[in-house]
Enzyme design. Structure first.
Site, PDB file in Angstrom:
ATOM      1  N   LYS A  36      -0.924   3.710   4.801  1.00 13.04           N
ATOM      2  CA  LYS A  36       0.490   3.339   4.548  1.00 13.04           C
ATOM      3  C   LYS A  36       1.179   2.985   5.873  1.00 13.04           C
ATOM      4  O   LYS A  36       0.562   2.364   6.738  1.00 13.04           O
ATOM      5  CB  LYS A  36       1.208   4.454   3.790  1.00 13.04           C
ATOM      6  CG  LYS A  36       0.427   4.914   2.564  1.00 13.04           C
ATOM      7  CD  LYS A  36       1.248   5.704   1.594  1.00 13.04           C
ATOM      8  CE  LYS A  36       0.338   6.324   0.552  1.00 13.04           C
ATOM      9  NZ  LYS A  36       1.015   6.668  -0.673  1.00 13.04           N
ATOM     10  N   HIS A  61      -0.569  -2.513  -4.865  1.00 13.49           N
ATOM     11  CA  HIS A  61      -0.399  -1.052  -4.730  1.00 13.49           C
ATOM     12  C   HIS A  61       0.919  -0.654  -5.378  1.00 13.49           C
ATOM     13  O   HIS A  61       1.903  -1.406  -5.337  1.00 13.49           O
ATOM     14  CB  HIS A  61      -0.418  -0.659  -3.252  1.00 13.49           C
ATOM     15  CG  HIS A  61      -0.412   0.824  -3.055  1.00 13.49           C
ATOM     16  ND1 HIS A  61       0.747   1.561  -3.087  1.00 13.49           N
ATOM     17  CD2 HIS A  61      -1.417   1.708  -2.866  1.00 13.49           C
ATOM     18  CE1 HIS A  61       0.449   2.842  -2.910  1.00 13.49           C
ATOM     19  NE2 HIS A  61      -0.865   2.955  -2.771  1.00 13.49           N
ATOM     20  N   GLY A 110      -2.198  10.395   1.630  1.00 10.75           N
ATOM     21  CA  GLY A 110      -1.857  11.528   2.492  1.00 10.75           C
ATOM     22  C   GLY A 110      -3.048  12.255   3.090  1.00 10.75           C
ATOM     23  O   GLY A 110      -3.065  12.544   4.295  1.00 10.75           O
TER      24      GLY A 110
HETATM   25  C1  PEP Z   1      -2.275   5.821  -2.238  1.00  8.17           C
HETATM   26  O1  PEP Z   1      -1.532   5.565  -1.293  1.00  8.17           O
HETATM   27  O2  PEP Z   1      -2.911   4.924  -2.782  1.00  8.17           O
HETATM   28  C2  PEP Z   1      -2.393   7.217  -2.684  1.00  8.17           C
HETATM   29  C3  PEP Z   1      -3.180   7.483  -3.690  1.00  8.17           C
HETATM   30  O3  PEP Z   1      -1.650   8.157  -1.987  1.00  8.17           O
HETATM   31  P1  PEP Z   1      -1.812   9.767  -2.110  1.00  8.17           P
HETATM   32  O4  PEP Z   1      -3.266  10.080  -1.959  1.00  8.17           O
HETATM   33  O5  PEP Z   1      -0.987  10.283  -0.976  1.00  8.17           O
HETATM   34  O6  PEP Z   1      -1.300  10.162  -3.463  1.00  8.17           O
END
Ligand code: PEP
Length: 249
Positions: free
Chosen positions: A11, A96, A232
């Site tokens: 991200k 996304h 994350g």
């Molecule tokens: C993502 O950014 O695609 C995602 C699944 O984030 P997280 O694992 O933080 O939920």
């Protein structure tokens, strides 16, 4: 053992110098496993640094988090597939949930981006998934198939496109789908891909949404899941290396 794919979505984190440090730590902690591949999606400014740092590791690949559908022009702040490719990307996320729900990306735009990615020789990773309201209304599969149709419908079936099923309510919330729930949607996606024949087999489908060290093995024990897309829990290189190393196939 089936090959597994571990995709890290950084991200809006990890700049170029940090990407080098991160990947040095990751490669030290994670040696090549013949049955798994690891994909990294850094922010655009860090693609080149990331690609250079892992250039010697064929099991590790770098992608963009998003591209514009036009090859070039007056689109301030955006990057094209060709620019991502020149920086060293081999892949790109498309659609996304944060692009769709924070930036208002439409289903039609995801279709144009798939076309642009393929034209720039980037493998698309198309993200689909329902909101909580849609899940509670029993609309998960219709929503996901509508997103697939918009992005992939009408294609000739020659291109490889990876699908990431990411329920919107599970992303960054600490709530994840149960392995059974995820598998049910993966089955529906796989059936749709087989029936419509708009992408080339094998049909690779990742699950994403609050995957972490504690739940990854249980999710991946479900054979419908070909891998995971992780936000994350991919930000710490040693933790991410441990997840990739230890999640059972
Ligand atoms: C993502 O950014 O695609 C995602 C699944 O984030 P997280 O694992 O933080 O939920």
């Amino acid at each position: 053992m089936r090959p597994l794919l571990f995709a890290a979505n950084w991200k809006m984190n990890i700049g170029p110098a940090e990407a080098r440090t991160y990947l040095a730590a990751f490669t030290k902690a994670y040696g090549r496993h013949p049955d798994r591949e690891v994909w990294f999606f850094p922010p655009a400014v860090s693609i080149e640094a990331a690609a250079q740092t892992i250039a010697q590791r064929r099991d590790l690949r770098v992608g963009a988090q998003d591209i514009h559908w036009e090859p070039k022009g007056a689109f301030t702040g955006a990057i094209s597939g060709s620019l991502a490719n020149q920086a060293g990307a081999h892949l790109t996320l498309i659609g996304h949930s944060e692009r769709r729900h924070v930036f208002g990306e439409t289903d039609a735009e995801t279709g144009k981006k798939v076309t642009a990615a393929l034209a720039a020789e980037l493998q698309p990773v198309l993200c689909v998934g329902e909101t909580l309201a849609q899940r509670e209304a029993g609309e998960t599969v219709p929503v996901v198939t509508r997103q697939l149709e918009a992005a992939l419908g009408g294609r000739d079936g020659k291109a490889r496109v990876t699908i990431a099923y990411e329920p919107v309510w599970a992303i960054g919330t600490g709530r994840n789908a149960t392995p059974k729930d995820a598998a049910e949607v993966h089955r529906a996606i796989r059936a749709w891909l087989k029936a419509r024949a708009v992408t080339a087999p094998p049909f690779v489908i990742l699950y994403g949404g609050s995957v972490n060290l504690k739940n990854a093995a249980e999710l991946l024990a479900e054979h419908e899941l070909d891998g995971v897309l992780v936000g994350g829990a991919s930000l710490d290189p040693r933790g991410w290396a441990q997840l990739v190393r230890t999640a059972a196939g």
